[in-house]
Write a protein that holds these residues in place. Structure first.
Motif, short mmCIF file in Angstrom:
data_model
loop_
_atom_site.label_atom_id
_atom_site.label_comp_id
_atom_site.label_asym_id
_atom_site.label_seq_id
_atom_site.Cartn_x
_atom_site.Cartn_y
_atom_site.Cartn_z
N ALA A 199 0.85 -1.20 0.00
CA ALA A 199 0.00 0.00 0.00
C ALA A 199 0.87 1.24 0.00
N THR A 200 0.44 2.24 -0.76
CA THR A 200 1.20 3.47 -0.91
C THR A 200 0.24 4.65 -0.99
N GLU A 220 -2.90 3.77 -3.15
CA GLU A 220 -2.65 2.73 -4.15
C GLU A 220 -2.39 1.41 -3.42
N VAL A 221 -3.13 0.39 -3.79
CA VAL A 221 -2.96 -0.94 -3.21
C VAL A 221 -2.65 -1.91 -4.34
N LYS A 222 -1.60 -2.71 -4.15
CA LYS A 222 -1.22 -3.71 -5.15
C LYS A 222 -1.40 -5.11 -4.55
N GLY A 245 -7.92 4.64 -4.16
CA GLY A 245 -8.97 5.31 -3.41
C GLY A 245 -8.57 6.77 -3.22
N ASN A 246 -9.57 7.64 -3.21
CA ASN A 246 -9.36 9.08 -3.03
C ASN A 246 -9.49 9.39 -1.55
N ILE A 247 -8.36 9.55 -0.88
CA ILE A 247 -8.33 9.67 0.58
C ILE A 247 -8.18 11.14 0.99
N VAL A 248 -9.05 11.59 1.87
CA VAL A 248 -8.94 12.94 2.44
C VAL A 248 -8.68 12.81 3.94
N ILE A 249 -7.47 13.17 4.35
CA ILE A 249 -7.13 13.11 5.77
C ILE A 249 -7.50 14.45 6.40
N GLU A 250 -8.42 14.38 7.36
CA GLU A 250 -8.92 15.59 8.00
C GLU A 250 -8.44 15.66 9.45
N LYS A 251 -8.39 16.86 9.96
CA LYS A 251 -8.06 17.04 11.36
C LYS A 251 -9.13 16.35 12.20
#
Length: 304
Positions: free
Chosen positions: A108-109, A139-141, A153-159
């Motif tokens: 995973a990256t 990205e997962v392989k 996947g479109n990841i949004v890291i929020e506070k």
């Protein structure tokens, strides 16, 4: 006649092996799922297939995406918190039979503006998102034998928006609170396995001094003398303000002993010995403002 019988048995054996090989080979592209651990609730989201090179008796799948970061940002947003606990799960393609894999390699990256951040997965494919806020492409392989599949996947890291303290006399919703973990670690130093327990709310944001609680007749967890029971509550936010270890009489389910625990002493270690190997306990967690109780929960477990 004997030779014909041997030939017939040999042919049956070959057909059986062929069936086994065909079953193992008849496997389509697995489904990749991202699981987020949020208190008492788990959220599971399917990741999107990107580059695929997969061959099975169900047919060949070849898919090429030139720019996975650009492609990933087009997907629906998956919102996570800073340091969010997560895991990856792969499920068999429902249209195919057989096993998904034998011993796949999974990596995973995270990608952001062309820069790569490697994610460390444990043996259970569990990991933690980083602290830095922003939008990333996960990205997962998944590589198995000659087959490979890539997912994004479109990841949004929020506070972290979760309430981390008692505000206006109110705690965050109970189902969104992290729960304490309890594991059995044997004397040879294993990582530990989840120990049989029940964790329940006694009262929440509406407590009285005499909030009743009936201790359950809980299923005993298997232990041996020398094992250690480790109970960890460091992820619970807001942190409990008081913790008590209660020993329960298994005849009438009344408290026979109460010991106050240092709230910073996590994980709490309970060594299994001859005196407690048939005892039942409850760890009481309290959230208080002065003498007022805002929340009370119980972690129940029994040694046997």
């Amino acid at each position: 006649m004997y030779k014909l019988l041997k030939l017939f048995v040999l042919m049956l054996f070959i057909f059986a092996l062929t069936g086994c090989f065909g079953e193992d080979y008849d496997v389509g592209v697995p489904t990749a799922l991202l699981q987020l651990e949020i208190g008492l609730q788990d959220q599971q989201t399917q990741l999107t297939e990107a580059n695929i090179s997969w061959s099975s008796t169900s047919g060949d799948v070849e898919k090429t995406i030139d720019n996975i970061e650009e492609f990933g940002l087009l997907q629906d947003k998956i919102k996570v918190s800073q340091n969010q606990d997560a895991s990856l799960e792969f499920k068999e393609n429902e249209e195919n039979g057989g096993d998904i894999w034998t011993d796949p390699t999974v990596t995973a990256t995270l990608w952001k503006n062309g820069e790569q951040i490697d994610i460390e997965l444990n043996d259970n494919r569990e990991f933690q998102f980083p602290t830095n806020e922003g939008t990333y492409v996960l990205e997962v392989k998944f590589i198995d034998s000659a087959n490979s599949a890539q997912y994004v996947g479109n990841i949004v890291i929020e506070k972290s928006s979760g309430q981390t303290k008692i505000t206006d006399g109110k705690l965050p919703e109970f189902t969104l609170m992290e729960i304490p973990s309890i594991k059995n670690v044997n004397s040879v130093g294993a990582d530990g396995v989840v120990f049989d327990n029940s964790y329940s709310e006694v009262c929440w944001n509406n407590c009285s001094d005499n909030s009743a609680y009936n201790y359950p007749d809980i299923h005993s967890g298997d232990v041996e003398i020398g094992d250690d029971i480790l109970i960890d509550w460091h992820k619970m936010k807001p942190h409990p303000t008081e913790i008590n270890l209660l020993q329960i009489n298994t005849d009438n389910y009344e408290v026979i002993k109460k010991v106050n625990i240092d709230i910073t002493n996590t994980p709490l270690e309970i060594e299994v010995d001859e005196e407690n190997i048939d005892a039942q306990y409850a760890l009481e967690f309290l959230w208080k403002e002065g003498n007022k109780i805002n929340g009370r929960t119980m972690l129940n477990f029994r040694l046997e």
